[in-house]
Write a protein that holds these residues in place. Structure first.
Motif, PDB file in Angstrom:
ATOM      1  N   PHE A  30      74.079  -3.165 -42.051  1.00 26.01           N
ATOM      2  CA  PHE A  30      75.056  -4.239 -41.901  1.00 26.01           C
ATOM      3  C   PHE A  30      76.024  -4.189 -43.066  1.00 26.01           C
ATOM      4  O   PHE A  30      75.721  -3.607 -44.117  1.00 26.01           O
ATOM      5  CB  PHE A  30      74.385  -5.614 -41.797  1.00 26.01           C
ATOM      6  N   THR A  40      81.455 -12.717 -45.045  1.00 25.58           N
ATOM      7  CA  THR A  40      81.140 -12.313 -43.680  1.00 25.58           C
ATOM      8  C   THR A  40      80.199 -11.116 -43.665  1.00 25.58           C
ATOM      9  O   THR A  40      80.294 -10.235 -44.511  1.00 25.58           O
ATOM     10  CB  THR A  40      82.428 -11.932 -42.922  1.00 25.58           C
ATOM     11  N   TRP A  41      79.289 -11.088 -42.689  1.00 26.51           N
ATOM     12  CA  TRP A  41      78.483  -9.889 -42.458  1.00 26.51           C
ATOM     13  C   TRP A  41      78.738  -9.413 -41.028  1.00 26.51           C
ATOM     14  O   TRP A  41      79.095 -10.180 -40.150  1.00 26.51           O
ATOM     15  CB  TRP A  41      76.990 -10.134 -42.672  1.00 26.51           C
ATOM     16  N   SER A  42      78.539  -8.114 -40.821  1.00 22.00           N
ATOM     17  CA  SER A  42      78.722  -7.525 -39.503  1.00 22.00           C
ATOM     18  C   SER A  42      77.716  -6.399 -39.319  1.00 22.00           C
ATOM     19  O   SER A  42      77.422  -5.663 -40.254  1.00 22.00           O
ATOM     20  CB  SER A  42      80.140  -6.983 -39.346  1.00 22.00           C
ATOM     21  N   SER A  43      77.196  -6.289 -38.098  1.00 21.26           N
ATOM     22  CA  SER A  43      76.266  -5.200 -37.781  1.00 21.26           C
ATOM     23  C   SER A  43      76.865  -4.236 -36.769  1.00 21.26           C
ATOM     24  O   SER A  43      76.201  -3.317 -36.311  1.00 21.26           O
ATOM     25  CB  SER A  43      74.960  -5.769 -37.221  1.00 21.26           C
ATOM     26  N   ARG A  45      77.589  -5.022 -33.784  1.00 26.63           N
ATOM     27  CA  ARG A  45      77.423  -5.725 -32.512  1.00 26.63           C
ATOM     28  C   ARG A  45      77.522  -7.233 -32.700  1.00 26.63           C
ATOM     29  O   ARG A  45      77.863  -7.962 -31.783  1.00 26.63           O
ATOM     30  CB  ARG A  45      76.073  -5.356 -31.886  1.00 26.63           C
ATOM     31  N   ALA A  46      77.207  -7.697 -33.887  1.00 22.40           N
ATOM     32  CA  ALA A  46      77.267  -9.121 -34.184  1.00 22.40           C
ATOM     33  C   ALA A  46      77.887  -9.313 -35.556  1.00 22.40           C
ATOM     34  O   ALA A  46      77.882  -8.405 -36.394  1.00 22.40           O
ATOM     35  CB  ALA A  46      75.868  -9.743 -34.137  1.00 22.40           C
ATOM     36  N   MET A  47      78.433 -10.495 -35.780  1.00 20.47           N
ATOM     37  CA  MET A  47      78.974 -10.834 -37.086  1.00 20.47           C
ATOM     38  C   MET A  47      78.928 -12.340 -37.264  1.00 20.47           C
ATOM     39  O   MET A  47      78.897 -13.088 -36.293  1.00 20.47           O
ATOM     40  CB  MET A  47      80.410 -10.316 -37.254  1.00 20.47           C
ATOM     41  N   THR A  49      79.518 -15.625 -40.608  1.00 23.68           N
ATOM     42  CA  THR A  49      79.804 -15.959 -41.997  1.00 23.68           C
ATOM     43  C   THR A  49      78.519 -16.448 -42.673  1.00 23.68           C
ATOM     44  O   THR A  49      77.552 -16.809 -41.998  1.00 23.68           O
ATOM     45  CB  THR A  49      80.887 -17.037 -42.100  1.00 23.68           C
ATOM     46  N   TYR A  99      86.603  -0.081 -45.228  1.00 23.83           N
ATOM     47  CA  TYR A  99      86.189  -1.057 -44.219  1.00 23.83           C
ATOM     48  C   TYR A  99      86.196  -0.453 -42.815  1.00 23.83           C
ATOM     49  O   TYR A  99      85.231  -0.606 -42.049  1.00 23.83           O
ATOM     50  CB  TYR A  99      87.114  -2.276 -44.278  1.00 23.83           C
ATOM     51  N   ASP A 103      83.003   0.030 -40.420  1.00 25.22           N
ATOM     52  CA  ASP A 103      82.999  -0.673 -39.142  1.00 25.22           C
ATOM     53  C   ASP A 103      82.694   0.297 -38.003  1.00 25.22           C
ATOM     54  O   ASP A 103      81.891  -0.007 -37.109  1.00 25.22           O
ATOM     55  CB  ASP A 103      84.355  -1.351 -38.923  1.00 25.22           C
TER      56      ASP A 103
END
Length: 211
Positions: A30, A40-43, A45-47, A49, A99, A103
């Motif tokens: 992530f 913010t975090w992001s995997s 497929r999902a994100m 705050t 980034y 991503d």
């Protein structure tokens, strides 16, 4: 899955409590960054705050990491992120990189197939959407898909979705169907959600007619 060639490993292991603190689960990788005035975090497929003061600032401003992150732009109130921190929950390592590259890398960790939606369910979703006229689709009833919010907030959400429904076009639906047929996860889930709305809308209509 190979790590990006331009990702720089940070000389500090990922804090073991970090995934739980930011709210990440069921994923190996992530990313962390600052966007839209939010940590913010992001995997891929999902994100979501998470707390800036309780997690993000203590992490990136800590003396163990601050000097190593100084050359990078993780985002600010005035700038979108150019870089992000990539966390590996299996090897407990952290990296920093562009980034956009991170991503893209995160998207690759998810399987193309969608285990939660069978082929039969997918076909039913497509058929349900194809059998609806555009006018019918834009008049769908709402159902309990927004969680338990207070009446005022819920009404605002309903108005938002109804407004967005008016932006649906036949071309857009066909685009979703084509993408879903190619295995696009977002398109498949959107069609399945729409199928549920159609089903619930029909139930509500039948109840009104029976009364």
């Amino acid at each position: 899955m190979m790590l990006g060639t331009h990702f720089i490993e940070l000389p500090v292991l990922m804090p073991p409590m970090l995934p739980e603190m930011v709210g990440v689960s069921n994923t190996q990788y992530f990313a962390l960054y600052y966007q839209g005035s939010k940590a913010t975090w992001s995997s891929g497929r999902a994100m979501a705050t998470f707390s800036y003061y309780a997690v993000y600032a203590p992490l990136v401003e800590h003396i163990a990491l601050a000097i190593h992150l100084e050359p990078y732009n993780l985002g600010s109130d005035d700038e979108i992120p150019e870089h992000a921190i990539l966390c590996d929950t299996v090897c407990h390592k952290m990296y920093v990189g562009a980034y956009k590259e991170i991503d893209y890398f995160l998207l690759q960790q998810h399987p193309k197939e969608l285990p939660t939606l069978s082929e039969q369910e997918f076909k039913e979703a497509v058929k349900a959407v194809e059998d609806m006229t555009l006018e019918q689709m834009q008049k769908l009833g709402m159902f309990e898909m927004f969680g338990n919010t207070n009446p005022q907030a819920r009404q605002a959400t309903i108005e938002l979705v109804q407004w967005l429904d008016q932006q649906i076009t036949e071309e857009l639906i066909q685009q979703y169907i084509q993408l879903a047929n190619r295995g696009n996860w977002t398109a498949i889930m959107a069609l399945d959600t729409l199928k549920l709305r159609i089903s619930e809308g029909k139930k509500q209509q039948q109840q009104l007619e029976n009364n």
